[in-house]
Write a protein that holds these residues in place. Structure first.
Motif, mmCIF file in Angstrom:
data_model
loop_
_atom_site.group_PDB
_atom_site.id
_atom_site.type_symbol
_atom_site.label_atom_id
_atom_site.label_comp_id
_atom_site.label_asym_id
_atom_site.label_seq_id
_atom_site.Cartn_x
_atom_site.Cartn_y
_atom_site.Cartn_z
ATOM 1 N N LYS A 125 0.824 -1.216 0.000
ATOM 2 C CA LYS A 125 0.000 0.000 0.000
ATOM 3 C C LYS A 125 0.858 1.266 0.000
ATOM 4 N N THR A 126 2.080 1.157 0.522
ATOM 5 C CA THR A 126 2.979 2.314 0.483
ATOM 6 C C THR A 126 3.341 2.653 -0.956
ATOM 7 N N LEU A 127 3.680 1.611 -1.750
ATOM 8 C CA LEU A 127 3.999 1.837 -3.166
ATOM 9 C C LEU A 127 2.773 2.326 -3.931
ATOM 10 N N ASP A 128 1.610 1.783 -3.598
ATOM 11 C CA ASP A 128 0.373 2.264 -4.227
ATOM 12 C C ASP A 128 0.221 3.773 -3.987
ATOM 13 N N ALA A 129 0.443 4.186 -2.755
ATOM 14 C CA ALA A 129 0.290 5.603 -2.398
ATOM 15 C C ALA A 129 1.312 6.481 -3.104
ATOM 16 N N GLN A 130 2.444 5.881 -3.476
ATOM 17 C CA GLN A 130 3.487 6.631 -4.183
ATOM 18 C C GLN A 130 3.259 6.682 -5.696
ATOM 19 N N GLY A 131 2.171 6.062 -6.162
ATOM 20 C CA GLY A 131 1.854 6.140 -7.583
ATOM 21 C C GLY A 131 2.305 4.961 -8.402
ATOM 22 N N ASN A 132 2.516 3.804 -7.768
ATOM 23 C CA ASN A 132 2.849 2.591 -8.501
ATOM 24 C C ASN A 132 1.584 1.819 -8.843
ATOM 25 N N ASP A 133 1.634 1.091 -9.947
ATOM 26 C CA ASP A 133 0.500 0.242 -10.308
ATOM 27 C C ASP A 133 0.329 -0.856 -9.270
ATOM 28 N N PRO A 134 -0.903 -1.279 -8.993
ATOM 29 C CA PRO A 134 -1.167 -2.205 -7.887
ATOM 30 C C PRO A 134 -0.704 -3.633 -8.165
ATOM 31 N N THR A 135 -0.362 -4.335 -7.094
ATOM 32 C CA THR A 135 0.004 -5.747 -7.151
ATOM 33 C C THR A 135 -0.742 -6.502 -6.054
ATOM 34 N N SER A 136 -1.057 -7.782 -6.322
ATOM 35 C CA SER A 136 -1.793 -8.638 -5.382
ATOM 36 C C SER A 136 -3.013 -7.902 -4.809
ATOM 37 N N GLY A 137 -3.482 -8.334 -3.648
ATOM 38 C CA GLY A 137 -4.649 -7.676 -3.060
ATOM 39 C C GLY A 137 -5.876 -7.767 -3.954
ATOM 40 N N ASN A 138 -6.706 -6.756 -3.899
ATOM 41 C CA ASN A 138 -7.931 -6.689 -4.699
ATOM 42 C C ASN A 138 -7.569 -6.338 -6.144
ATOM 43 N N PRO A 139 -7.812 -7.242 -7.100
ATOM 44 C CA PRO A 139 -7.408 -6.970 -8.477
ATOM 45 C C PRO A 139 -8.211 -5.867 -9.152
ATOM 46 N N ASN A 140 -9.341 -5.487 -8.573
ATOM 47 C CA ASN A 140 -10.185 -4.465 -9.199
ATOM 48 C C ASN A 140 -9.921 -3.051 -8.678
ATOM 49 N N ARG A 141 -9.001 -2.924 -7.719
ATOM 50 C CA ARG A 141 -8.733 -1.576 -7.227
ATOM 51 C C ARG A 141 -7.925 -0.801 -8.268
ATOM 52 N N ILE A 142 -8.198 0.464 -8.366
ATOM 53 C CA ILE A 142 -7.525 1.334 -9.330
ATOM 54 C C ILE A 142 -6.705 2.368 -8.567
ATOM 55 N N VAL A 143 -5.435 2.454 -8.917
ATOM 56 C CA VAL A 143 -4.549 3.452 -8.307
ATOM 57 C C VAL A 143 -4.440 4.623 -9.280
ATOM 58 N N LYS A 144 -5.212 5.656 -9.063
ATOM 59 C CA LYS A 144 -5.279 6.777 -10.001
ATOM 60 C C LYS A 144 -3.961 7.538 -10.100
ATOM 61 N N SER A 145 -3.206 7.568 -9.002
ATOM 62 C CA SER A 145 -1.953 8.330 -9.026
ATOM 63 C C SER A 145 -0.895 7.690 -9.929
ATOM 64 N N ALA A 146 -1.118 6.454 -10.372
ATOM 65 C CA ALA A 146 -0.177 5.802 -11.292
ATOM 66 C C ALA A 146 -0.338 6.285 -12.730
ATOM 67 N N PHE A 147 -1.409 7.041 -12.999
ATOM 68 C CA PHE A 147 -1.686 7.482 -14.369
ATOM 69 C C PHE A 147 -0.989 8.817 -14.639
ATOM 70 N N LYS A 148 0.314 8.728 -14.826
ATOM 71 C CA LYS A 148 1.097 9.942 -15.075
ATOM 72 C C LYS A 148 0.789 10.528 -16.444
ATOM 73 N N GLU A 149 0.206 9.718 -17.309
ATOM 74 C CA GLU A 149 -0.239 10.200 -18.613
ATOM 75 C C GLU A 149 -1.577 10.923 -18.525
ATOM 76 N N GLY A 150 -2.173 10.930 -17.327
ATOM 77 C CA GLY A 150 -3.488 11.515 -17.125
ATOM 78 C C GLY A 150 -4.540 10.432 -17.006
#
Length: 375
Positions: A125-150
């Protein structure tokens, strides 16, 4: 009904004449469905295809580096970045045929860790919060901060699945559709199982992945060098890899070891960025110089086989024994020694690096948009 021969010949002559011309016209058209684990800087393969006059029918998303729902939105976002939203994105399978994060990590506890675990790396979850694409856990969660392209305004096309779309398109354009896969082969395997004609009706299957004879390099090199040999595209779904790579495609092109051949550098990124547009901006800012032109190599092979410098034909299988340290890896054979049920593939050893880099550069500096595709 009885019809005289002269009448029959006369009535069929225009049809026959047209039918003789039709295959030639069709042969000139090259379509592709591009299946990948798309990400912020992952748009170069579809730009290479479009730049090579390949009609991209659609993009498909799969689970490999991250989960499929996140991948599908990256595909939509990167198409939007360059006014290419006329190309649809079809969601693929979120789960591999059998594999799960728990199962994958249990295999690692016996056979050793992979330096790159893709979507099956432990949830962080720390990497998720830093804007990395998600791994394991809930496969349907979306990490919006990973979309550096918008973050995309649009959504994937949910009218059908990626596998079903592949089946529909090879029937619509028999012998003309390349299936490009630079992520997991789950969608391709599902299409193979859905329709016994699917593989034979495609033009070819072009994949990125399938490394051979690199075990000593993994053991004696750096962790980063071992990372470059991590065959996650095949290993995240070994059973699908086996189904896809032993199907009766007219041609299978494997960009395995060769995908590590050509590396970018800052000079090249700067050179590309001499022409400013949304794609060169994203490429210059986010393309990671630690990694080679993996997916780009496979895309270039699909578009232009003349970039091949060295290749061979081998019979290929995928190890699907969960108890094997080579689970998810390929094994190659000569014909006399190959087990029944596997086919021959083109295994590329070397490409013309300058030609590849020029294709990357031209596709980025002269990207096509939907306005161009409608002409």
């Amino acid at each position: 009904m009885h019809v005289s021969l002269p009448l029959l010949c006369g009535s069929l002559l225009p049809f026959l004449t047209g039918s003789l011309a039709l295959p030639k016209a069709r042969a000139e058209k090259h379509y592709a469905i591009m299946d990948n684990d798309w990400y912020t800087a992952g748009f170069v393969p579809f730009l290479i295809a479009l730049d090579g006059n390949v009609d991209v029918l659609g993009l498909a998303s799969d689970t490999a580096n991250t989960w499929q729902p996140q991948v599908a939105l990256h595909a939509v976002a990167t198409l939007e970045a360059g006014n290419l939203s006329c190309i649809p994105v079809y969601p693929g399978a979120t789960w591999p045929l059998i594999n799960t994060p728990h199962r994958f990590q249990a295999w690692e506890s016996i056979h050793g860790k992979l330096p790159w675990e893709g979507a099956f790396a432990p949830e962080n979850k720390t990497l998720d919060a830093q804007g990395n694409d998600p791994t394991s856990g809930n496969p349907n969660r979306i990490v919006k901060s990973a979309f550096k392209e918008g973050f995309p305004k649009g959504k994937p096309n949910n009218s059908t699945s990626a596998a079903n779309f592949m089946v529909q398109m090879v029937h619509k354009h028999p012998g003309q559709v390349s299936i490009y896969s630079a992520g997991a082969l789950t969608n391709v395997a599902l299409a193979v199982r859905m329709d016994p004609q699917f593989a034979s009706l495609a033009k070819n299957l072009v994949i990125m992945g399938g490394y051979v004879d690199l075990n000593m390099l993994e053991a004696t090199g750096s962790i980063m060098l071992a990372d470059l040999q991590s065959d996650i595209n095949l290993m995240i779904d070994p059973e699908a890899s086996k189904i896809a790579l032993t199907a009766d495609f007219p041609e299978i092109i494997v960009a395995g070891n060769v995908a590590n051949q050509v590396m970018p550098d800052q000079k090249f990124l700067d050179e590309v960025h001499e022409v400013r547009n949304p794609y060169t901006d994203l490429f210059h800012r986010y393309y990671d110089l630690l990694f080679p032109f993996w997916d780009e190599t496979a895309a270039a092979l699909m578009v232009d086989p003349s970039i091949v410098v060295n290749q061979t034909s081998v019979y290929l299988d995928v190890d699907t024994s969960y108890g094997s340290p080579n689970y998810g890896n390929i094994h190659v054979y000569q014909k006399a020694l190959a087990p029944p049920g596997i086919g021959k593939v083109k295994y590329v050893f070397e490409v013309d690096a300058d030609k590849l880099k020029q294709r990357v550069k031209h596709s980025l500096q002269h990207p096509k948009s939907c306005a161009d595709l409608k002409k």
